[in-house]
Design a protein around this motif. Sequence first.
Motif, PDB file in Angstrom:
ATOM      1  N   GLY A 105      -4.401  -5.362  -0.363  1.00 23.07           N
ATOM      2  CA  GLY A 105      -4.296  -3.920  -0.162  1.00 23.07           C
ATOM      3  C   GLY A 105      -5.510  -3.144  -0.614  1.00 23.07           C
ATOM      4  O   GLY A 105      -5.548  -1.913  -0.480  1.00 23.07           O
ATOM      5  N   ILE A 115      -3.276  11.125  -4.542  1.00 24.16           N
ATOM      6  CA  ILE A 115      -3.799   9.785  -4.312  1.00 24.16           C
ATOM      7  C   ILE A 115      -5.292   9.719  -4.621  1.00 24.16           C
ATOM      8  O   ILE A 115      -5.815   8.659  -5.002  1.00 24.16           O
ATOM      9  CB  ILE A 115      -3.523   9.335  -2.853  1.00 24.16           C
ATOM     10  CG1 ILE A 115      -3.886   7.853  -2.661  1.00 24.16           C
ATOM     11  CG2 ILE A 115      -4.261  10.218  -1.860  1.00 24.16           C
ATOM     12  CD1 ILE A 115      -3.100   6.899  -3.510  1.00 24.16           C
ATOM     13  N   CYS A 150       1.164   4.290  -2.946  1.00 23.04           N
ATOM     14  CA  CYS A 150       0.894   5.700  -2.632  1.00 23.04           C
ATOM     15  C   CYS A 150       2.103   6.574  -2.956  1.00 23.04           C
ATOM     16  O   CYS A 150       1.965   7.675  -3.518  1.00 23.04           O
ATOM     17  CB  CYS A 150       0.511   5.847  -1.156  1.00 23.04           C
ATOM     18  SG  CYS A 150      -1.064   5.089  -0.719  1.00 23.04           S
ATOM     19  N   SER A 202      -7.864   6.573  -0.901  1.00 20.53           N
ATOM     20  CA  SER A 202      -8.057   7.281  -2.168  1.00 20.53           C
ATOM     21  C   SER A 202      -9.501   7.617  -2.503  1.00 20.53           C
ATOM     22  O   SER A 202      -9.767   8.551  -3.260  1.00 20.53           O
ATOM     23  CB  SER A 202      -7.488   6.435  -3.310  1.00 20.53           C
ATOM     24  OG  SER A 202      -8.243   5.238  -3.481  1.00 20.53           O
ATOM     25  N   VAL A 239       0.823  -1.209   0.000  1.00 18.68           N
ATOM     26  CA  VAL A 239       0.000   0.000   0.000  1.00 18.68           C
ATOM     27  C   VAL A 239       0.858   1.260   0.000  1.00 18.68           C
ATOM     28  O   VAL A 239       0.647   2.184  -0.800  1.00 18.68           O
ATOM     29  CB  VAL A 239      -0.968   0.003   1.200  1.00 18.68           C
ATOM     30  CG1 VAL A 239      -1.630   1.370   1.351  1.00 18.68           C
ATOM     31  CG2 VAL A 239      -2.018  -1.079   1.019  1.00 18.68           C
ATOM     32  N   LEU A 295      -6.328   0.820   0.309  1.00 14.07           N
ATOM     33  CA  LEU A 295      -6.138   1.794  -0.770  1.00 14.07           C
ATOM     34  C   LEU A 295      -7.435   2.535  -1.085  1.00 14.07           C
ATOM     35  O   LEU A 295      -7.421   3.723  -1.392  1.00 14.07           O
ATOM     36  CB  LEU A 295      -5.595   1.100  -2.022  1.00 14.07           C
ATOM     37  CG  LEU A 295      -4.105   0.759  -1.975  1.00 14.07           C
ATOM     38  CD1 LEU A 295      -3.740  -0.215  -3.086  1.00 14.07           C
ATOM     39  CD2 LEU A 295      -3.260   2.029  -2.081  1.00 14.07           C
TER      40      LEU A 295
END
Length: 252
Positions: free
Chosen positions: A65, A47, A37, A73, A33, A69
């Motif tokens: 992940g 992001i 990023c 995001s 992760v 994520l």
Amino acid sequence: MKIHRLQGYIQHIYLVEEAHGLLLLDGCSRADVDKVCQFIAGLGRDITELRCIVVTHMHPDHAGGAHKLRKISGATLVTHPKARNWYSGAGGRAAHVIDVLLTWWVAGRIGKKKRHIWYSPNLRPDKVVKDGATLPLFEDWQVVYTPGHTDHDLSIMHVPSEQVYVADLIVKVKGDLVPPYPVCHPNQYRRSLQRIADLQPARLLCAHVPPLNGDDVDFEAVLAQAPDKPKNHWHSTKNRVKQKLGFGSTEH
């Protein structure tokens, strides 16, 4: 359109960059992760420009992940309808633990330290997609349902450039392209591999093999090595027990 390839914990990560946003072709592992990023920041993108995350199947290096994520995001999380049930029930929970342990084992084999990779076996997608669907906000990318490794594997094809991300459909052992382990549904796996061959892709993007030119892949040779019976944790254990008891093996 650019496709960036990152080296993940035990797999390749493919991040698609387009003017209107970013697309992650698989949910990678929990250990990846921060790398994803940081890479996005290095592109000069925020992001929050990660618009869509695909989970091709539920194994730790493809789904681990995804939730984290998405939380960071705000991306749309996409998968096949069957993915949500892969680790359901007592047997599914046991398989999830085994798959996490196997991921650590693979990492050790390639010289990686043990990292935090635990993730929820209960995937909570924003959108489920079936064969032939296009990805939300990325209409040039089409879903190709390619089960066999699991019952819910997805491949993702960029139609204009004829590039296909096939996740674990093909791996490499001792320099040769071979079927993955496990193959839970052999007949489906053969049909899936043949389907990709029939698409005549210009380029194959694989999770555990560097990108391949479509013309360089001998699909018939891979098909010839595909098992006739399921090859997974449960069948392997059952056959070992039968051998111990003197009943012989039921696998080729």
